[in-house]
Design a protein around this motif. Structure first.
Motif, PDB file in Angstrom:
ATOM      1  N   ASN A   1       0.747  -0.894  -0.064  1.00 45.92           N
ATOM      2  CA  ASN A   1      -0.126  -0.121  -0.067  1.00 45.92           C
ATOM      3  C   ASN A   1       0.989   1.408  -0.094  1.00 45.92           C
ATOM      4  O   ASN A   1       1.869   1.550   0.718  1.00 45.92           O
TER       5      ASN A   1
ATOM      6  N   GLU B   1       0.577  -2.982   9.544  1.00 39.57           N
ATOM      7  CA  GLU B   1       0.758  -1.890   8.587  1.00 39.57           C
ATOM      8  C   GLU B   1       0.126  -0.544   9.344  1.00 39.57           C
ATOM      9  O   GLU B   1      -1.100  -0.667   9.662  1.00 39.57           O
TER      10      GLU B   1
ATOM     11  N   ASP C   1       0.173   4.351   0.738  1.00 36.59           N
ATOM     12  CA  ASP C   1      -0.046   5.065   1.952  1.00 36.59           C
ATOM     13  C   ASP C   1       0.530   4.376   3.232  1.00 36.59           C
ATOM     14  O   ASP C   1       0.471   5.107   4.414  1.00 36.59           O
ATOM     15  N   CYS C   2       1.050   3.351   3.100  1.00 38.92           N
ATOM     16  CA  CYS C   2       1.512   2.485   4.377  1.00 38.92           C
ATOM     17  C   CYS C   2       3.150   3.169   4.574  1.00 38.92           C
ATOM     18  O   CYS C   2       4.125   3.144   3.753  1.00 38.92           O
TER      19      CYS C   2
ATOM     20  N   THR D   1       2.074  11.015  10.972  1.00 44.81           N
ATOM     21  CA  THR D   1       1.797   9.514  11.531  1.00 44.81           C
ATOM     22  C   THR D   1       2.277   9.268  12.886  1.00 44.81           C
ATOM     23  O   THR D   1       3.585   9.530  13.296  1.00 44.81           O
TER      24      THR D   1
ATOM     25  N   GLU E   1      -0.927   3.271   8.119  1.00 44.25           N
ATOM     26  CA  GLU E   1      -0.948   4.321   7.011  1.00 44.25           C
ATOM     27  C   GLU E   1      -0.504   5.829   7.436  1.00 44.25           C
ATOM     28  O   GLU E   1      -0.712   6.272   8.730  1.00 44.25           O
ATOM     29  N   ARG E   2      -0.105   6.469   6.418  1.00 46.79           N
ATOM     30  CA  ARG E   2       0.275   7.985   6.670  1.00 46.79           C
ATOM     31  C   ARG E   2      -1.099   8.783   7.277  1.00 46.79           C
ATOM     32  O   ARG E   2      -2.208   8.689   6.928  1.00 46.79           O
TER      33      ARG E   2
END
Length: 320
Positions: free
Chosen positions: A3, A30, A5-6, A191, A32-33
């Protein structure tokens, strides 16, 4: 395919100390942002070990940990370029001032003098230490040292924050300030991955939570969904006239409408029913009295994230 966005990923992460201790046991997740994710569990669950792997302080026994797709342990400088971290209880130089400490870090990050001055003012204001900018750190309380450590972790404006027990040592007001600070990061698309054993506090700042027990990841879910689940839980504290024997506690546990019983002290227990409505609370009281117990108080309680965690652990066979 990963992904895009990960920003933080672990895959089959294992860390062993010697032949007998597995601190992290096959953990994969995982993040994400822009997410704020809590990494939750009691002391000794493996939280700090995971964070030390994510910040390249120790190497995993097996598995991988990546930031923005870069293997942290193979390319630590590149992977951690935009990461701020707070791990354990950081050492401080008591003879220095916050101004001197942050000036040093500004030079490490190759900031101009103007940028350093700007960031020192901003950061000390954020962590509520502006009035102590030129005071010796040796005069600080534990909470003030903790706030300065947070300030150092965000000084270079990282896009990712990895925080190990960020409210450790803070008083209630300091905890509230830290909560508001973490919430402000969400607005900046930062994040945040934070570990804590204070489950209720984490529920107030995180989007989702990862539950850890004995080094194993036992659940991941959104705080919103957990809140919905917990609204169905019925928790009641019951006090009896006389002390209860283990066999009597087992009698209560066997009542069909009761899911779990936890002993609080010799004559007090906590009863849980995982799905129910207000009528369920009344039904539980009737059933307990039908078993000829002398009840002197019966108090429904609001369930929280800690109750959810305890229920998870029991469901995995980990209650001790």
């Amino acid at each position: 395919m990963m992904n895009e966005d990960c920003v933080i990923r672990t895959e089959n992460l294992v860390k062993k100390f010697g032949d007998d201790v597995t601190a992290v046991d096959n953990v994969s997740f995982e993040i994400e942002r822009g997410e704020v994710v809590g990494y939750l569990g009691p002391n000794g669950a493996g939280k700090t070990t995971t964070i030390k792997i994510l910040t390249n302080l120790i190497e995993p026994t097996s598995g991988t940990a990546c930031i923005n797709g870069i293997d942290i342990n193979r390319y630590p400088k590149k992977a951690l370029k935009n990461v701020g971290s707070l791990i354990g209880v950081p050492g401080v130089y008591g003879y220095m001032t916050p101004d001197e400490v942050l000036t040093y870090f500004g030079k490490v990050y190759r900031m101009s003098k103007e940028k350093r001055e700007e960031r020192i003012e901003e950061v000390l204001d954020l962590v509520n230490l502006s009035d102590w900018r030129y005071s010796k750190i040796e005069s600080f309380s534990t909470g003030m040292e903790r706030r300065l450590a947070i300030g150092k972790s965000i000084f270079h404006e990282p896009s990712i924050l990895i925080l190990d027990e960020p409210v450790l040592g803070l008083d209630p007001e300091g905890i509230r300030e830290m909560r508001e600070l973490i919430k402000s990061f969400q607005e900046k698309d930062v994040t945040v991955f934070l570990s804590s054993h204070l489950l209720d506090e984490v529920s107030k700042v995180c989007d989702s939570v990862i539950f850890l027990y004995d080094g194993k990841m036992i659940e991941r879910d959104s705080v919103e969904r957990i809140d919905q689940v917990m609204k169905q839980y019925r928790l009641i504290e019951v006090e009896f006239l006389d002390d209860l024997s283990e066999s009597e506690i087992q009698r209560v546990q066997k009542i069909p409408v009761i899911d779990e019983v936890t002993k609080i002290n010799n004559n007090k227990i906590r009863i849980m029913k995982k799905e129910g409505d207000p009528a369920s609370t009344a039904e539980i009281l009737r059933k307990v009295i039908e078993e000829d117990f002398d009840v002197i108080s019966y108090s429904p309680k609001k369930s929280d994230l800690e109750d959810f965690y305890v229920s998870l652990v029991r469901g995995k066979g980990g209650a001790r």
